[in-house]
Motif scaffolding. Structure first.
Motif, PDB file in Angstrom:
ATOM      1  N   ALA A   1       0.836  -1.205   0.000  1.00 43.13           N
ATOM      2  CA  ALA A   1       0.000   0.000   0.000  1.00 43.13           C
ATOM      3  C   ALA A   1       0.868   1.251   0.000  1.00 43.13           C
ATOM      4  O   ALA A   1       0.613   2.196  -0.760  1.00 43.13           O
ATOM      5  CB  ALA A   1      -0.937  -0.008   1.204  1.00 43.13           C
ATOM      6  N   GLN A   2       1.902   1.267   0.821  1.00 42.64           N
ATOM      7  CA  GLN A   2       2.795   2.428   0.876  1.00 42.64           C
ATOM      8  C   GLN A   2       3.495   2.635  -0.466  1.00 42.64           C
ATOM      9  O   GLN A   2       3.597   3.766  -0.946  1.00 42.64           O
ATOM     10  CB  GLN A   2       3.827   2.239   1.990  1.00 42.64           C
ATOM     11  N   ASN A   3       3.958   1.564  -1.082  1.00 44.55           N
ATOM     12  CA  ASN A   3       4.647   1.664  -2.373  1.00 44.55           C
ATOM     13  C   ASN A   3       3.739   2.169  -3.482  1.00 44.55           C
ATOM     14  O   ASN A   3       4.194   2.875  -4.383  1.00 44.55           O
ATOM     15  CB  ASN A   3       5.234   0.309  -2.777  1.00 44.55           C
ATOM     16  N   LEU A   4       2.471   1.786  -3.413  1.00 41.38           N
ATOM     17  CA  LEU A   4       1.523   2.153  -4.471  1.00 41.38           C
ATOM     18  C   LEU A   4       0.773   3.455  -4.193  1.00 41.38           C
ATOM     19  O   LEU A   4       0.073   3.965  -5.072  1.00 41.38           O
ATOM     20  CB  LEU A   4       0.504   1.024  -4.672  1.00 41.38           C
ATOM     21  N   GLY A   5       0.886   3.970  -2.968  1.00 38.15           N
ATOM     22  CA  GLY A   5       0.162   5.184  -2.620  1.00 38.15           C
ATOM     23  C   GLY A   5      -1.307   4.941  -2.302  1.00 38.15           C
ATOM     24  O   GLY A   5      -2.125   5.838  -2.461  1.00 38.15           O
ATOM     25  N   TYR A   6      -1.625   3.742  -1.852  1.00 35.63           N
ATOM     26  CA  TYR A   6      -2.980   3.386  -1.451  1.00 35.63           C
ATOM     27  C   TYR A   6      -3.019   3.185   0.060  1.00 35.63           C
ATOM     28  O   TYR A   6      -1.988   3.076   0.708  1.00 35.63           O
ATOM     29  CB  TYR A   6      -3.422   2.065  -2.103  1.00 35.63           C
ATOM     30  N   THR A   7      -4.211   3.064   0.584  1.00 34.55           N
ATOM     31  CA  THR A   7      -4.352   2.619   1.966  1.00 34.55           C
ATOM     32  C   THR A   7      -4.233   1.104   1.982  1.00 34.55           C
ATOM     33  O   THR A   7      -4.411   0.432   0.957  1.00 34.55           O
ATOM     34  CB  THR A   7      -5.723   3.010   2.549  1.00 34.55           C
ATOM     35  N   GLN A   8      -3.963   0.559   3.158  1.00 32.82           N
ATOM     36  CA  GLN A   8      -3.900  -0.892   3.287  1.00 32.82           C
ATOM     37  C   GLN A   8      -5.252  -1.511   2.957  1.00 32.82           C
ATOM     38  O   GLN A   8      -5.330  -2.553   2.308  1.00 32.82           O
ATOM     39  CB  GLN A   8      -3.456  -1.267   4.697  1.00 32.82           C
ATOM     40  N   ALA A   9      -6.313  -0.854   3.378  1.00 32.29           N
ATOM     41  CA  ALA A   9      -7.662  -1.351   3.071  1.00 32.29           C
ATOM     42  C   ALA A   9      -7.920  -1.346   1.571  1.00 32.29           C
ATOM     43  O   ALA A   9      -8.569  -2.258   1.044  1.00 32.29           O
ATOM     44  CB  ALA A   9      -8.710  -0.510   3.791  1.00 32.29           C
ATOM     45  N   GLY A  10      -7.406  -0.332   0.882  1.00 28.41           N
ATOM     46  CA  GLY A  10      -7.574  -0.257  -0.567  1.00 28.41           C
ATOM     47  C   GLY A  10      -6.882  -1.404  -1.279  1.00 28.41           C
ATOM     48  O   GLY A  10      -7.439  -2.016  -2.200  1.00 28.41           O
ATOM     49  N   VAL A  11      -5.670  -1.723  -0.854  1.00 23.68           N
ATOM     50  CA  VAL A  11      -4.931  -2.840  -1.442  1.00 23.68           C
ATOM     51  C   VAL A  11      -5.639  -4.152  -1.127  1.00 23.68           C
ATOM     52  O   VAL A  11      -5.770  -5.024  -1.998  1.00 23.68           O
ATOM     53  CB  VAL A  11      -3.474  -2.846  -0.941  1.00 23.68           C
ATOM     54  N   SER A  12      -6.105  -4.298   0.082  1.00 22.60           N
ATOM     55  CA  SER A  12      -6.831  -5.505   0.469  1.00 22.60           C
ATOM     56  C   SER A  12      -8.083  -5.681  -0.391  1.00 22.60           C
ATOM     57  O   SER A  12      -8.386  -6.788  -0.844  1.00 22.60           O
ATOM     58  CB  SER A  12      -7.209  -5.443   1.949  1.00 22.60           C
ATOM     59  N   TYR A  13      -8.789  -4.585  -0.631  1.00 21.13           N
ATOM     60  CA  TYR A  13      -9.988  -4.628  -1.474  1.00 21.13           C
ATOM     61  C   TYR A  13      -9.631  -5.068  -2.894  1.00 21.13           C
ATOM     62  O   TYR A  13     -10.325  -5.907  -3.482  1.00 21.13           O
ATOM     63  CB  TYR A  13     -10.677  -3.262  -1.500  1.00 21.13           C
ATOM     64  N   LEU A  14      -8.556  -4.495  -3.456  1.00 18.81           N
ATOM     65  CA  LEU A  14      -8.155  -4.850  -4.822  1.00 18.81           C
ATOM     66  C   LEU A  14      -7.829  -6.334  -4.936  1.00 18.81           C
ATOM     67  O   LEU A  14      -8.257  -7.003  -5.878  1.00 18.81           O
ATOM     68  CB  LEU A  14      -6.947  -4.012  -5.249  1.00 18.81           C
ATOM     69  N   VAL A  15      -7.089  -6.857  -3.967  1.00 20.10           N
ATOM     70  CA  VAL A  15      -6.705  -8.267  -4.015  1.00 20.10           C
ATOM     71  C   VAL A  15      -7.925  -9.159  -3.786  1.00 20.10           C
ATOM     72  O   VAL A  15      -8.082 -10.176  -4.456  1.00 20.10           O
ATOM     73  CB  VAL A  15      -5.579  -8.572  -3.021  1.00 20.10           C
ATOM     74  N   SER A  16      -8.786  -8.771  -2.880  1.00 22.31           N
ATOM     75  CA  SER A  16     -10.008  -9.559  -2.652  1.00 22.31           C
ATOM     76  C   SER A  16     -10.863  -9.597  -3.913  1.00 22.31           C
ATOM     77  O   SER A  16     -11.424 -10.645  -4.261  1.00 22.31           O
ATOM     78  CB  SER A  16     -10.814  -8.973  -1.493  1.00 22.31           C
TER      79      SER A  16
END
Length: 79
Positions: A22-37
């Motif tokens: 998330a930090q590398n991509l500029g997203y929140t952790q929740a945002g990355v979790s949502y994308l992967v889910s």
């Protein structure tokens, strides 16, 4: 533009962490979790084993990794 679900998948595979990805991509952790889910639901596969802040690829995740790398590389070339 590359698929953000694929970018999140690759970032987690490289860092072994949703937080670092998330930090590398500029997203929140929740945002990355949502994308992967969403990607897991779309593919009907579990891609990561999540354990105390660490994310490890499943067998399915390891199998699909080269294909997603190829797609992302192709999309970047098109840009």
């Amino acid at each position: 533009m590359t698929n953000p679900k694929y970018e999140a998948f690759l970032a987690i595979a490289q860092t072994h962490s949703f937080k670092a990805a998330a930090q590398n991509l500029g997203y929140t952790q929740a945002g990355v979790s949502y994308l992967v889910s969403a990607l897991e639901k779309e593919l009907g596969l579990t891609l990561f084993l999540r354990d105390y802040g660490e994310a490890r690829l499943t067998a399915d995740g390891r199998a699909i990794l080269p294909r997603i790398e190829d797609v992302v590389a192709s999309e970047r070339q098109l840009e």
